[in-house]
Write a protein that holds these residues in place. Structure first.
Motif, mmCIF file in Angstrom:
data_model
loop_
_atom_site.group_PDB
_atom_site.id
_atom_site.type_symbol
_atom_site.label_atom_id
_atom_site.label_comp_id
_atom_site.label_asym_id
_atom_site.label_seq_id
_atom_site.Cartn_x
_atom_site.Cartn_y
_atom_site.Cartn_z
ATOM 1 N N GLY A 106 0.815 -1.213 0.000
ATOM 2 C CA GLY A 106 0.000 0.000 0.000
ATOM 3 C C GLY A 106 0.847 1.262 0.000
ATOM 4 O O GLY A 106 0.497 2.269 -0.641
ATOM 5 N N MET A 107 1.969 1.210 0.710
ATOM 6 C CA MET A 107 2.847 2.380 0.771
ATOM 7 C C MET A 107 3.556 2.601 -0.564
ATOM 8 O O MET A 107 3.745 3.747 -0.998
ATOM 9 C CB MET A 107 3.864 2.198 1.905
ATOM 10 C CG MET A 107 3.232 2.233 3.283
ATOM 11 S SD MET A 107 4.474 2.179 4.616
ATOM 12 C CE MET A 107 4.965 0.446 4.536
ATOM 13 N N LYS A 123 7.529 -0.781 12.448
ATOM 14 C CA LYS A 123 6.659 -0.212 13.484
ATOM 15 C C LYS A 123 5.303 -0.919 13.527
ATOM 16 O O LYS A 123 4.801 -1.272 14.600
ATOM 17 C CB LYS A 123 6.467 1.281 13.216
ATOM 18 C CG LYS A 123 5.644 2.015 14.263
ATOM 19 C CD LYS A 123 5.534 3.496 13.909
ATOM 20 C CE LYS A 123 4.653 4.241 14.893
ATOM 21 N NZ LYS A 123 4.509 5.670 14.513
ATOM 22 N N MET A 124 4.696 -1.144 12.366
ATOM 23 C CA MET A 124 3.358 -1.736 12.312
ATOM 24 C C MET A 124 3.379 -3.228 12.652
ATOM 25 O O MET A 124 2.480 -3.730 13.325
ATOM 26 C CB MET A 124 2.721 -1.511 10.935
ATOM 27 C CG MET A 124 2.401 -0.062 10.680
ATOM 28 S SD MET A 124 1.383 0.659 11.999
ATOM 29 C CE MET A 124 2.105 2.280 12.144
ATOM 30 N N LEU A 125 4.388 -3.938 12.180
ATOM 31 C CA LEU A 125 4.483 -5.368 12.524
ATOM 32 C C LEU A 125 4.762 -5.544 14.015
ATOM 33 O O LEU A 125 4.253 -6.479 14.643
ATOM 34 C CB LEU A 125 5.554 -6.059 11.681
ATOM 35 C CG LEU A 125 5.183 -6.277 10.215
ATOM 36 C CD1 LEU A 125 6.354 -6.860 9.444
ATOM 37 C CD2 LEU A 125 3.964 -7.202 10.092
ATOM 38 N N THR A 126 5.533 -4.632 14.593
ATOM 39 C CA THR A 126 5.772 -4.678 16.040
ATOM 40 C C THR A 126 4.475 -4.403 16.796
ATOM 41 O O THR A 126 4.174 -5.065 17.796
ATOM 42 C CB THR A 126 6.848 -3.644 16.450
ATOM 43 O OG1 THR A 126 8.070 -3.958 15.780
ATOM 44 C CG2 THR A 126 7.071 -3.655 17.951
ATOM 45 N N ALA A 127 3.681 -3.478 16.286
ATOM 46 C CA ALA A 127 2.413 -3.122 16.941
ATOM 47 C C ALA A 127 1.464 -4.307 17.021
ATOM 48 O O ALA A 127 0.699 -4.440 17.984
ATOM 49 C CB ALA A 127 1.742 -1.972 16.202
ATOM 50 N N LEU A 155 -2.796 -0.519 8.560
ATOM 51 C CA LEU A 155 -2.295 0.554 9.418
ATOM 52 C C LEU A 155 -1.086 1.265 8.812
ATOM 53 O O LEU A 155 -0.853 2.445 9.094
ATOM 54 C CB LEU A 155 -1.912 -0.012 10.789
ATOM 55 C CG LEU A 155 -3.061 -0.522 11.660
ATOM 56 C CD1 LEU A 155 -2.506 -1.137 12.940
ATOM 57 C CD2 LEU A 155 -4.033 0.590 11.999
ATOM 58 N N ALA A 156 -0.347 0.569 7.973
ATOM 59 C CA ALA A 156 0.865 1.148 7.389
ATOM 60 C C ALA A 156 0.577 2.373 6.533
ATOM 61 O O ALA A 156 1.446 3.239 6.363
ATOM 62 C CB ALA A 156 1.597 0.100 6.561
ATOM 63 N N ILE A 157 -0.656 2.476 6.003
ATOM 64 C CA ILE A 157 -0.986 3.640 5.171
ATOM 65 C C ILE A 157 -1.571 4.783 6.005
ATOM 66 O O ILE A 157 -2.036 5.778 5.454
ATOM 67 C CB ILE A 157 -1.957 3.259 4.036
ATOM 68 C CG1 ILE A 157 -3.270 2.711 4.592
ATOM 69 C CG2 ILE A 157 -1.298 2.254 3.093
ATOM 70 C CD1 ILE A 157 -4.356 2.516 3.551
#
Length: 279
Positions: A106-107, A123-127, A155-157
């Motif tokens: 998506g990014m 960051k998102m995979l850690t979240a 969430l990455a977008i």
């Protein structure tokens, strides 16, 4: 005062000229950083609402406004930057050969610089607790892990709204609770609006507000406590009531005073303990 993020204004929709209306004159609002559950029997219009919010469908009547922008075929790509959706079957959302590729997809489409993408993926995979699966092929993941990756990809977008359309339906009870715990934590951290379309009563009682759909119309909207206080009315339109709420009613009939409508086991025990202590 929180600002309006989504507005449905007298929205009606049907899947073809000769078909019946799936939604009829549907109006409601969603506010910034609000957690909402949308419930209703099968065919009540819940999933259609999700697709309309994300511009996968367009209403035949009425209008939808997302973050001040009317949803049209011209505005759809801007709208989709604001709204992320996770579906029931995560396999339908995977496009990458690895977890890392999928979160990046998506990014990449939005032209985000590589250094920002790398940081965002981590960051998102850690979240969502999936940072150790960076190079894993998605088909090798469990159902719960796939949903975590699907959530990370959305969430990455950096959307303002996260929609879960029956996203935990294929998971066992333990997996559902783990996913919803993760989603709640992410919502609070990123100040998202969360819309959960679900049959799962555990998910419903976690919401700030519940919108009840019946035959394509908004039947009611209120807090979970106020909605589940209408037990008989809900049963008449084919909806379940949490077992704890039923047990709470039976305790009242047995002469045990309850201060409020209990929606989960912890609250029920707390009420019983308080009532016993005051005797």
């Amino acid at each position: 005062m929180r600002n309006k993020l989504i507005e449905f204004k007298n929205v009606s929709f049907k899947y073809g000229e000769e078909q019946p209306w799936v939604l009829k004159n549907c109006s409601f609002e969603v506010y910034e950083n609000e957690a909402i559950a949308i419930i209703g029997h099968n065919g009540s219009g819940k999933s259609t609402i999700a697709k309309l919010m994300n511009g996968l469908l367009f209403p035949q009547e009425g209008e939808i406004v997302i973050n001040g922008q009317r949803v049209t075929e011209e505005s759809i790509w801007e709208v989709r930057k604001e709204v992320g959706m996770v579906f029931q079957n995560p396999d339908n959302q995977f496009v990458g050969t690895t977890v890392q590729d999928d979160v990046a997809f998506g990014m990449e489409n939005r032209g985000i610089p590589r250094e920002i993408m790398i940081n965002q993926i981590d960051k998102m995979l850690t979240a969502v607790g999936m940072q150790d699966y960076l190079m894993t092929e998605p088909h090798k993941l469990s159902g719960g892990q796939k949903q975590r990756v699907a959530i990370a990809s959305v969430l990455a977008i950096s959307p303002k709204v996260l929609i879960l359309d029956e996203a935990t339906a294929m998971l066992d009870p333990k997996g559902r609770k783990e996913i919803m715990k993760t989603v709640t934590e992410v919502q609070e951290e990123h100040q998202l609006s969360l819309i959960t379309i679900t049959h799962d009563l555990y998910e419903v009682v976690q919401a700030e507000r519940v919108i009840v759909m019946n035959k394509g119309e908004v039947w009611d909207e209120a807090t979970p406590r106020d909605i589940f206080a209408k037990k008989e009315e809900l049963r008449k339109i084919g909806l379940d009531v949490p077992f704890v709420a039923i047990l709470s009613d039976e305790l009242k009939k047995a002469g045990i005073e309850m201060k409020r409508e209990a929606l989960n086991q912890e609250k029920l025990l707390e009420d019983l303990w308080t009532s016993h202590s005051e005797m």
